[in-house]
Each structure stands twice: as structure tokens, then as C-alpha cells.
Design a protein around this motif. Sequence first.
Motif, PDB file in Angstrom:
ATOM      1  N   GLU A 118       0.498  -1.032   0.196  1.00 56.38           N
ATOM      2  CA  GLU A 118       0.412   0.171  -0.046  1.00 56.38           C
ATOM      3  C   GLU A 118       0.945   0.689   0.138  1.00 56.38           C
ATOM      4  O   GLU A 118       1.947   1.133   0.193  1.00 56.38           O
ATOM      5  N   ALA A 119       0.711   2.259  -0.876  1.00 58.70           N
ATOM      6  CA  ALA A 119       1.323   3.364  -1.014  1.00 58.70           C
ATOM      7  C   ALA A 119       0.160   4.867  -0.198  1.00 58.70           C
ATOM      8  O   ALA A 119      -1.019   5.110  -1.447  1.00 58.70           O
ATOM      9  N   GLN A 120       0.158   5.467   0.637  1.00 58.06           N
ATOM     10  CA  GLN A 120      -0.939   6.399   0.723  1.00 58.06           C
ATOM     11  C   GLN A 120      -0.242   7.825   1.028  1.00 58.06           C
ATOM     12  O   GLN A 120       1.246   7.688   2.167  1.00 58.06           O
ATOM     13  N   ARG A 121      -0.386   8.341   0.321  1.00 54.37           N
ATOM     14  CA  ARG A 121      -0.126  10.071   0.555  1.00 54.37           C
ATOM     15  C   ARG A 121      -0.939  10.818   1.435  1.00 54.37           C
ATOM     16  O   ARG A 121      -2.186  10.233   1.754  1.00 54.37           O
ATOM     17  N   LYS A 122       0.442  11.467   1.947  1.00 56.62           N
ATOM     18  CA  LYS A 122       0.214  12.223   3.850  1.00 56.62           C
ATOM     19  C   LYS A 122       0.797  13.882   2.579  1.00 56.62           C
ATOM     20  O   LYS A 122       1.141  14.568   1.622  1.00 56.62           O
ATOM     21  N   ALA A 123       0.429  14.713   3.638  1.00 53.36           N
ATOM     22  CA  ALA A 123       0.567  16.155   3.783  1.00 53.36           C
ATOM     23  C   ALA A 123       2.130  16.388   3.415  1.00 53.36           C
ATOM     24  O   ALA A 123       3.432  15.224   3.413  1.00 53.36           O
ATOM     25  N   ASP A 124       3.221  17.439   3.157  1.00 55.01           N
ATOM     26  CA  ASP A 124       4.213  17.397   2.867  1.00 55.01           C
ATOM     27  C   ASP A 124       4.869  16.745   2.117  1.00 55.01           C
ATOM     28  O   ASP A 124       6.378  16.370   1.840  1.00 55.01           O
ATOM     29  N   ASN A 125       4.428  16.053   1.133  1.00 62.20           N
ATOM     30  CA  ASN A 125       5.066  15.551  -0.372  1.00 62.20           C
ATOM     31  C   ASN A 125       5.225  14.284   0.185  1.00 62.20           C
ATOM     32  O   ASN A 125       6.893  13.635   0.198  1.00 62.20           O
ATOM     33  N   ARG A 126       4.738  13.695   1.211  1.00 59.02           N
ATOM     34  CA  ARG A 126       5.348  12.480   2.149  1.00 59.02           C
ATOM     35  C   ARG A 126       4.301  11.232   2.058  1.00 59.02           C
ATOM     36  O   ARG A 126       3.402  11.269   1.673  1.00 59.02           O
TER      37      ARG A 126
END
Length: 155
Positions: A118-126
Amino acid sequence: MTSTTTLNLSTIDLHVGRELGVSGWMLVDQQRIDGFAQCTGDDQWIHVDAERARRESPFGSTIAHGYLTLATLATSAFEVYIKAAGIAQAVNYGLDKVRFIAPVKAGARIRTRIRLIEAQRKADNRVLITTENTVEIEGHAKPALVAHALLLLAA
């Protein structure tokens, strides 16, 4: 890697469900086991007393700590994909599932097969990723462990 798309933070979503790679073999010798015992204070005889382990252990030798084997996941991740993908920072975020399947005897070699779950996008390009890590023991059908690891990645 099984895709022609280069792995980096902007393309990581395209690699979900795929194997990211396999690390090189790592020797788990008695010196490594003893060092881990010294660092953690876990000096149970099954890990550090080779003579007693030969006599009394069902494995016929000392074995690596399960947490030592688990700790090798970080090294494998850096080798397999973090450096190659140009990821500047990888922070352990947790473990969802860990199963210790087979013991690693002193002198054995292990490697880690890593698949992106899985890959979940987070704030600040994390990106928060979950990987399935299968630690294989050279010459053995059963793996040492299978773990789902979470890492927070940043460029």
C-alpha cells in the motif's frame, strides 16, 4: 523491479502489489547474535551459549533473536529500494503483522524479499507505505519471518 516505471515518491503508487526486489544475502553469525544480545540485554542461553545449545536446544545450535532478524528489515529496505528511489528520509512508522516462522541458526545467511502492499499520500509530499517483507533462510523452504512494515517516506 518488475516494472519499467522508475520507482520514486511520485511513481510509488504504480508499484503497489509488486515486488520491489530482494536484498543480498546477510550472514547471521555468532558475533552478530552476541552483539545484539549485548545491546538488548537478551542473553538467553539459546542465543549465546553455543555449547549448551548444541547439547540442549532442539535446533542443535544457537539461534538468532527473532527481533534481530526483524531488525534486518531496515537494512534490506535501504538496499532494495530506498537509496535507488532517491528517498531522502524513511522513518519506521510501525508493524502491522509479524510472524516468526522458522529459527535462524548461527552461521545461516538470510535475505529479504520486499513487496509493496500500500502507498498512502500524506501532507508535505510524504508517503506512508506498507511492505510485506519475507526473510528467507538460504537452503530452507520456510522463511524466518514475514512482516508487514510501515514506513513514512519523504523526498
